[in-house]
Write an enzyme that holds these catalytic residues in place. Sequence first.
Site, PDB file in Angstrom:
ATOM      1  N   CYS A 148     -83.807 -93.851 -34.899  1.00 27.88           N
ATOM      2  CA  CYS A 148     -83.343 -92.467 -35.131  1.00 27.88           C
ATOM      3  C   CYS A 148     -81.846 -92.271 -34.916  1.00 27.88           C
ATOM      4  CB  CYS A 148     -84.170 -91.467 -34.326  1.00 27.88           C
ATOM      5  SG  CYS A 148     -83.823 -91.465 -32.568  1.00 27.88           S
ATOM      6  N   LYS A 181     -95.352 -91.255 -25.351  1.00 24.95           N
ATOM      7  CA  LYS A 181     -94.177 -90.432 -25.643  1.00 24.95           C
ATOM      8  C   LYS A 181     -94.632 -89.236 -26.469  1.00 24.95           C
ATOM      9  CE  LYS A 181     -89.630 -90.435 -27.767  1.00 24.95           C
ATOM     10  NZ  LYS A 181     -88.591 -91.209 -28.447  1.00 24.95           N
ATOM     11  N   SER A 237     -83.673 -85.069 -21.279  1.00 30.03           N
ATOM     12  CA  SER A 237     -82.477 -84.224 -21.381  1.00 30.03           C
ATOM     13  C   SER A 237     -82.744 -82.749 -21.093  1.00 30.03           C
ATOM     14  CB  SER A 237     -81.856 -84.401 -22.766  1.00 30.03           C
ATOM     15  OG  SER A 237     -82.797 -84.088 -23.785  1.00 30.03           O
ATOM     16  N   TYR A 288     -80.738 -88.666 -16.054  1.00 35.46           N
ATOM     17  CA  TYR A 288     -79.305 -88.384 -16.149  1.00 35.46           C
ATOM     18  C   TYR A 288     -78.744 -87.994 -14.783  1.00 35.46           C
ATOM     19  CZ  TYR A 288     -80.799 -88.430 -20.949  1.00 35.46           C
ATOM     20  OH  TYR A 288     -81.376 -88.820 -22.125  1.00 35.46           O
ATOM     21  N   LYS A 329     -93.271 -90.045 -21.066  1.00 30.47           N
ATOM     22  CA  LYS A 329     -92.080 -89.268 -21.396  1.00 30.47           C
ATOM     23  C   LYS A 329     -92.476 -88.019 -22.167  1.00 30.47           C
ATOM     24  CE  LYS A 329     -87.991 -89.594 -24.191  1.00 30.47           C
ATOM     25  NZ  LYS A 329     -87.228 -90.342 -25.141  1.00 30.47           N
ATOM     26  N   ARG A 366     -91.215 -84.970 -35.553  1.00 30.10           N
ATOM     27  CA  ARG A 366     -91.700 -86.286 -35.124  1.00 30.10           C
ATOM     28  C   ARG A 366     -93.195 -86.275 -34.790  1.00 30.10           C
ATOM     29  NH1 ARG A 366     -86.661 -88.256 -34.979  1.00 30.10           N
ATOM     30  NH2 ARG A 366     -85.191 -87.820 -33.294  1.00 30.10           N
ATOM     31  N   GLU A 377    -102.925 -95.189 -25.768  1.00 31.03           N
ATOM     32  CA  GLU A 377    -101.607 -95.731 -26.128  1.00 31.03           C
ATOM     33  C   GLU A 377    -101.166 -96.781 -25.105  1.00 31.03           C
ATOM     34  OE1 GLU A 377     -99.584 -95.558 -28.554  1.00 31.03           O
ATOM     35  OE2 GLU A 377     -99.917 -93.719 -29.701  1.00 31.03           O
ATOM     36  N   CYS A 400     -84.873 -98.233 -31.454  1.00 34.22           N
ATOM     37  CA  CYS A 400     -85.383 -97.133 -32.277  1.00 34.22           C
ATOM     38  C   CYS A 400     -84.459 -96.986 -33.477  1.00 34.22           C
ATOM     39  CB  CYS A 400     -85.381 -95.839 -31.457  1.00 34.22           C
ATOM     40  SG  CYS A 400     -86.333 -94.506 -32.231  1.00 34.22           S
TER      41      CYS A 400
HETATM   42  C1  PBG Z   1     -85.598 -91.658 -29.631  1.00 36.27           C
HETATM   43  C2  PBG Z   1     -85.393 -91.102 -28.289  1.00 36.27           C
HETATM   44  C3  PBG Z   1     -85.348 -89.760 -27.932  1.00 36.27           C
HETATM   45  C4  PBG Z   1     -85.150 -89.720 -26.555  1.00 36.27           C
HETATM   46  C5  PBG Z   1     -85.050 -91.026 -26.100  1.00 36.27           C
HETATM   47  N1  PBG Z   1     -85.221 -91.883 -27.196  1.00 36.27           N
HETATM   48  C6  PBG Z   1     -85.378 -88.556 -28.761  1.00 36.27           C
HETATM   49  C7  PBG Z   1     -86.525 -88.239 -29.597  1.00 36.27           C
HETATM   50  O1  PBG Z   1     -87.570 -88.896 -29.582  1.00 36.27           O
HETATM   51  O2  PBG Z   1     -86.380 -87.274 -30.327  1.00 36.27           O
HETATM   52  C8  PBG Z   1     -85.077 -88.468 -25.747  1.00 36.27           C
HETATM   53  C9  PBG Z   1     -84.445 -88.590 -24.410  1.00 36.27           C
HETATM   54  C10 PBG Z   1     -84.097 -87.312 -23.775  1.00 36.27           C
HETATM   55  O3  PBG Z   1     -84.420 -86.203 -24.243  1.00 36.27           O
HETATM   56  O4  PBG Z   1     -83.438 -87.392 -22.719  1.00 36.27           O
HETATM   57  N2  PBG Z   1     -84.903 -92.828 -29.821  1.00 36.27           N
END
Ligand code: PBG
Length: 325
Positions: free
Chosen positions: A120, A193, A272, A311, A246, A215, A231, A118
């Site tokens: 970001c 996602k 997270s 996690y 996700k 996003r 998707e 990615c």
């Molecule tokens: C983007 C990415 C994100 C997460 C994993 N890959 C963040 C986003 O899309 O803003 C989130 C993972 C998480 O919240 O544990 N590369």
Amino acid sequence: MGFPEVRLRRLRGNASIRAMVQETRLSVDNLIMPLFVCEGSGVKSPVESMPGVNRFSVDMLVEECRWIEQLGIRSVLLFGIPDKKGDHVGYDDNGIVQRAVAAIKSSGNGLYIITDVCNCEYSEHGHCGIVVNGEVDNDLSLEILSKQAISHAKAGCDMIAPSDMMDGRIGVIRKALDTNGFSNIPIMSYAAKYASAFYGPFRDAADCAPQFGDRKTYQMNPANTREALREVELDISEGADIVMVKPALSYLDVIYKVKQQYNVPVAAYNVSGEYSMVKAAAANGWINENSVMMEMLLSIKRAGADMIITYFAAQAAELLTKGER
Ligand code: PBG
């Protein structure tokens, strides 16, 4: 026949019979541990919004991976946090993730290494692709994403996990891997996602919050399931080996539907925010942390996930090897 002949409580009478009729079982084999790797040496810096989660420099990450392997966990998912950002940083062969992969492998560690692909975490703007005139340009992004994938493969990773949500990326990355000698590297696609507020703590951990806008022009609307199936279908047709949903917990229905409808392994990302909410409630003494953790992970498996990125992986592995389910 019904009550009083039928009494479902008969099969709940003690721990033995409950274990014998248990339908879903969580295993350490199901767990994938996400890890953040940063520059420097001797660094193990706590992520404030994710108690128990740290950013590791490469040397410390190698130590952490040794412990994770000893717990019986099979796989880790790496996220890079570079010091200097830019659109080219993600595909630097000497970049932070590339060095981390090489270091873990050369330490003799047998963990299966998956890398997040990615833009970001690597770019200044914090968007998952390339930004042109204030917008994320889909087709230009595909180029740098496939360069990043090849660079990770060259470093020795075992699997690529593109999380950017650009259209067509799985096909382009698959082709790029194949033409560069990496036809054996599988792709785990972040297929469904969602544009979720549950990613909040991760953006703090990976320093990847978008610097303008959000996003929603590339991640999915949380209201949609049929679109998620499209998707997934597209990603499978482009060559995804594993598809991911996700976040996990607010999207168990999506996990279930994907599992019912397609014949590829399904991964779920227990993100997270889902992690930090448990930690915060437990710190207040409001819930039993381990019990809630196991119940959540089990529910993700029950919904249909074959793999769970969490996690909690190490914490859950410790309980699972002690025989708790
Ligand atoms: C983007 C990415 C994100 C997460 C994993 N890959 C963040 C986003 O899309 O803003 C989130 C993972 C998480 O919240 O544990 N590369």
